[in-house]
Design a protein around this motif. Sequence first.
Motif, mmCIF file in Angstrom:
data_model
loop_
_atom_site.group_PDB
_atom_site.id
_atom_site.type_symbol
_atom_site.label_atom_id
_atom_site.label_comp_id
_atom_site.label_asym_id
_atom_site.label_seq_id
_atom_site.Cartn_x
_atom_site.Cartn_y
_atom_site.Cartn_z
ATOM 1 N N LYS A 248 -5.485 -47.281 2.525
ATOM 2 C CA LYS A 248 -4.696 -48.154 3.665
ATOM 3 C C LYS A 248 -3.244 -47.891 3.589
ATOM 4 O O LYS A 248 -2.539 -47.505 4.309
ATOM 5 C CB LYS A 248 -4.950 -49.534 3.497
ATOM 6 C CG LYS A 248 -6.256 -49.954 3.877
ATOM 7 C CD LYS A 248 -6.557 -51.449 3.485
ATOM 8 C CE LYS A 248 -6.399 -52.161 2.197
ATOM 9 N NZ LYS A 248 -7.772 -51.486 1.411
ATOM 10 N N THR A 249 -2.645 -48.028 2.276
ATOM 11 C CA THR A 249 -1.416 -48.044 1.892
ATOM 12 C C THR A 249 -0.901 -46.531 2.325
ATOM 13 O O THR A 249 0.248 -46.392 2.660
ATOM 14 C CB THR A 249 -1.066 -48.546 0.526
ATOM 15 O OG1 THR A 249 -1.246 -49.778 0.303
ATOM 16 C CG2 THR A 249 0.816 -48.444 0.406
ATOM 17 N N THR A 250 -1.666 -45.665 1.825
ATOM 18 C CA THR A 250 -1.229 -44.089 1.864
ATOM 19 C C THR A 250 -1.186 -43.754 3.521
ATOM 20 O O THR A 250 -0.409 -43.237 3.970
ATOM 21 C CB THR A 250 -2.473 -43.488 1.278
ATOM 22 O OG1 THR A 250 -2.660 -43.715 -0.092
ATOM 23 C CG2 THR A 250 -2.088 -42.043 1.244
HETATM 24 N N1 LIG Z 1 -6.529 -38.398 0.710
HETATM 25 C C1 LIG Z 1 -6.483 -38.654 -0.763
HETATM 26 N N2 LIG Z 1 -6.695 -37.793 -1.575
HETATM 27 C C2 LIG Z 1 -6.324 -38.031 -2.917
HETATM 28 N N3 LIG Z 1 -6.044 -39.320 -3.287
HETATM 29 C C3 LIG Z 1 -5.987 -40.261 -2.441
HETATM 30 C C4 LIG Z 1 -6.142 -40.085 -1.060
HETATM 31 N N4 LIG Z 1 -5.989 -41.213 -0.424
HETATM 32 C C5 LIG Z 1 -5.568 -41.916 -1.161
HETATM 33 N N5 LIG Z 1 -5.495 -41.586 -2.514
HETATM 34 C C6 LIG Z 1 -5.221 -42.425 -3.732
HETATM 35 O O1 LIG Z 1 -6.316 -43.499 -3.840
HETATM 36 C C7 LIG Z 1 -5.509 -44.591 -4.471
HETATM 37 C C8 LIG Z 1 -5.776 -45.750 -3.515
HETATM 38 O O2 LIG Z 1 -4.770 -45.526 -2.425
HETATM 39 P P1 LIG Z 1 -4.263 -46.646 -1.676
HETATM 40 O O3 LIG Z 1 -3.305 -47.339 -2.514
HETATM 41 O O4 LIG Z 1 -3.359 -45.865 -0.418
HETATM 42 O O5 LIG Z 1 -5.305 -47.517 -0.891
HETATM 43 P P2 LIG Z 1 -5.346 -48.846 -0.434
HETATM 44 O O6 LIG Z 1 -6.510 -48.884 0.618
HETATM 45 O O7 LIG Z 1 -4.162 -49.189 -0.117
HETATM 46 O O8 LIG Z 1 -5.425 -49.816 -1.587
HETATM 47 P P3 LIG Z 1 -5.710 -51.420 -1.795
HETATM 48 O O9 LIG Z 1 -6.976 -52.042 -1.305
HETATM 49 O O10 LIG Z 1 -5.688 -51.722 -3.278
HETATM 50 O O11 LIG Z 1 -4.284 -51.985 -1.140
HETATM 51 C C9 LIG Z 1 -4.123 -44.018 -4.745
HETATM 52 O O12 LIG Z 1 -4.110 -43.702 -6.018
HETATM 53 C C10 LIG Z 1 -3.774 -42.984 -3.702
HETATM 54 O O13 LIG Z 1 -2.929 -42.051 -4.254
#
Ligand SMILES: Nc1ncnc2c1ncn2[C@@H]1O[C@H](COP(=O)(O)OP(=O)(O)OP(=O)(O)O)[C@@H](O)[C@H]1O
Lengths: 212, 266
Positions: B17-19
Amino acid sequence: MFVPATQPVHVEQLVFKGLKQGLTLFVPEKESFVYWLEVLDRQLDQAKGFFQGGAILVELGERQLTPGELAGLKKILAKYRIRIKGFNPVQRKKLNPRPEKQLPASSGVLLIKGTVRNGQRLEHEGDIVVKGDLNPGGELVATGDIIVLGALRGIAHAGAGGNVKAEIIAFTLAPVQLRIAHIFSRAPEGRKGQHGPEIAYIKGEKIVVERL
Amino acid sequence: MAGRVIVVTSGKGGVGKTTTVANIGTGLALRHKKVVMIDADIGLRNLDVVMGLENRIIYDLVDVAEKTCRSVHKALIKDKRLSNLFLLPAAQTRNKDAISPEQMVAIVDELKEEFDYILVDCPAGIERGFDNAVAAATEAIVVTTPEVSAVRDADRIIGLLQDKEIYDPVLILNRLRPDMVRKGDMMDVDDINDILAIKLLGIVPDDEEIIISTNKGEPAVLNNHSKAGEAFRNIVRRMEGEEVPFMSVNGEPGLFGRFLKLLNGK
Ligand SMILES: Nc1ncnc2c1ncn2[C@@H]1O[C@H](COP(=O)(O)OP(=O)(O)OP(=O)(O)O)[C@@H](O)[C@H]1O
Ligand SMILES: [Mg+2]
């Protein structure tokens, strides 16, 4: 004309009628369902004490609810401790009036438009028809039949309350669990569902599945 | 005209999500849209880190809600690279119930007139944090990875979004690995679409550039050599109403991929 100062006059109201099947709430087909939910909430709030609990019928006419809309309706009614005991008690004029089989006289059919998703559970006294899928984690409970015009991948319980004649029909039948009346059946591991509609019913003391 | 308020959500944690918010926000800003990203993940903020803005935070979302700072504008952090991109950071030392859905609506209302896009980074889960993040949104992007558990959670979230009157969420499938899909070891787009049945906004391949760019605080969408970056650029174009074709098994068509296809006469 005398109008009490605190009473807004222009607000639309929902109609409750006492039919022979029971007290029935009529939801018009015009306006959005969310609109009527707000009206209903206000109306019940004003009538607090008058409606103390109990079960009602809901007449939707041609309107089809999404699972979310149904959940919204139940939530508001629950606030006033009102339960839905059935839908659409009024026999509608058919577009194509063939004097064939009548719909089950009980409480009519609950027609759901869209996918019933993980975490959503619908109960109905009568038959349920879903124009969409029943996803894993979703649950349907009907005292009558359950018909899914898509893929049934969740949990379906037809004939709840004991009707062993109830049936479950789906275009793709790949349930986590089926239940008809008091009989359970777990789908064999990895069952993907045939291509084409199938029907599940009770034969002897078991649920059998056949192509339709 | 009021801007679009879009929540990025998933149910399951860690799916991207954050990405997604960082990359879409930056991508939209590259196209000269005025964008604000709101980190609604109170207590576990990290959008600021992913954007490389951590050291600029003075006020946060809770300060705005509690009116510790005079206006919401005081708390907005301007991006290092793009002057039309802003971040409203989450508080790190508070809980999800430090703000209410009503406060969130009020804050977003203040920003709506001024921005083209308001992107809300939703925390994982289905409790208060979700209620807050969704409260002001009129659109939603659901992120999932190609795993059964993530897809199940996405399905649950789509149902909950309906309850909040968000009826047409769109899907981003993140971390797809074409090699695994080809071998049949990973769910592919069709398998997922079969269950979720919502419109696909984009497919983002699993790409180590994401990890590198996250550590650098520089979203991959800025990197022309990153496949995930290209996928996010395509997503942004689709959000802006362009028709951009999908490639199901190979992820988004990259420049190099297109070149190979030409070479192979396909
Ligand atoms: N397409 C991708 N390829 C490789 N790594 C990824 C990709 N998308 C996300 N990640 C990695 O996965 C991890 C989680 O990503 P992110 O923080 O964006 O998730 P999130 O859904 O926001 O997590 P949370 O639920 O904890 O808020 C991070 O370390 C990120 O670098
Ligand atoms: Mg996050």
